[in-house]
Design a protein around this motif. Structure first.
Motif, PDB file in Angstrom:
ATOM      1  N   UNK A  23       0.838  -1.204   0.000  1.00  0.00           N
ATOM      2  CA  UNK A  23       0.000   0.000   0.000  1.00  0.00           C
ATOM      3  C   UNK A  23       0.873   1.253   0.000  1.00  0.00           C
ATOM      4  N   UNK A  24       1.934   1.246   0.822  1.00  0.00           N
ATOM      5  CA  UNK A  24       2.865   2.377   0.839  1.00  0.00           C
ATOM      6  C   UNK A  24       3.553   2.524  -0.515  1.00  0.00           C
ATOM      7  N   UNK A  25       4.003   1.415  -1.076  1.00  0.00           N
ATOM      8  CA  UNK A  25       4.688   1.467  -2.373  1.00  0.00           C
ATOM      9  C   UNK A  25       3.757   1.991  -3.464  1.00  0.00           C
ATOM     10  N   UNK A  26       2.511   1.594  -3.412  1.00  0.00           N
ATOM     11  CA  UNK A  26       1.547   2.094  -4.396  1.00  0.00           C
ATOM     12  C   UNK A  26       1.356   3.601  -4.234  1.00  0.00           C
ATOM     13  N   UNK A  27       1.267   4.060  -3.001  1.00  0.00           N
ATOM     14  CA  UNK A  27       1.158   5.497  -2.722  1.00  0.00           C
ATOM     15  C   UNK A  27       2.374   6.242  -3.274  1.00  0.00           C
ATOM     16  N   UNK A  28       3.549   5.628  -3.152  1.00  0.00           N
ATOM     17  CA  UNK A  28       4.797   6.228  -3.632  1.00  0.00           C
ATOM     18  C   UNK A  28       4.995   6.020  -5.141  1.00  0.00           C
ATOM     19  N   UNK A  29       4.007   5.388  -5.779  1.00  0.00           N
ATOM     20  CA  UNK A  29       4.073   5.064  -7.214  1.00  0.00           C
ATOM     21  C   UNK A  29       5.285   4.183  -7.524  1.00  0.00           C
ATOM     22  N   UNK A  30       5.528   3.225  -6.637  1.00  0.00           N
ATOM     23  CA  UNK A  30       6.692   2.350  -6.778  1.00  0.00           C
ATOM     24  C   UNK A  30       6.340   0.889  -6.476  1.00  0.00           C
ATOM     25  N   UNK A  31       5.100   0.515  -6.686  1.00  0.00           N
ATOM     26  CA  UNK A  31       4.687  -0.850  -6.380  1.00  0.00           C
ATOM     27  C   UNK A  31       5.546  -1.881  -7.119  1.00  0.00           C
ATOM     28  N   UNK A  32       5.967  -1.548  -8.315  1.00  0.00           N
ATOM     29  CA  UNK A  32       6.803  -2.456  -9.110  1.00  0.00           C
ATOM     30  C   UNK A  32       8.167  -2.722  -8.454  1.00  0.00           C
TER      31      UNK A  32
END
Length: 121
Positions: A23-32
């Motif tokens: 969820x944090x990575x998605x918020x940071x636009x870095x889920x990949x």
């Protein structure tokens, strides 16, 4: 929030913890960039040689926050605790959960070591 319980993470929390990391990575636009598997996450935190520890925040039976830390060593300062991530689910931000995490970590380390955390926005 007085009904939020902050406690040491347990092995059975790992799936929910990894969800919050994503969820944090998605918020940071870095889920990949999240490449750790659940199996590796469990092994690294609860295997024979754990490299991280964590606290979780539990609200109404759900893990809504995590703070993950690990030990590091400074040749000048000695043992240090590094707070890697402090994550609170978006729907519960602004309710002092993060502040309570920091206090929990401070109480844990203040008698013996220094805690480091690099905050960025």
């Amino acid at each position: 929030m007085s009904d939020v319980v902050i406690r040491k993470a347990a092995l059975e929390d790992c799936s929910s913890m990894l969800d919050l990391i994503k969820e944090l990575a998605e918020y940071e636009k870095a889920l990949h960039e999240v490449t750790v598997t659940l199996d590796d996450f469990i092994q690294d935190g609860f295997g024979t040689s754990p490299v991280w520890g964590a606290f979780v925040a539990e609200y109404e039976g759900e893990i809504v926050g995590i703070s993950l830390y690990y030990d590091r060593y400074s040749t000048w300062k000695g043992r240090r605790l590094y707070l890697e991530d402090l994550v609170v689910t978006e729907k519960l931000r602004g309710k002092q959960i993060g502040k309570n995490y920091l206090m929990q970590h401070w109480n844990m380390v203040k008698p013996i070591i220094t805690m480091e955390w690099y905050f960025r926005y």
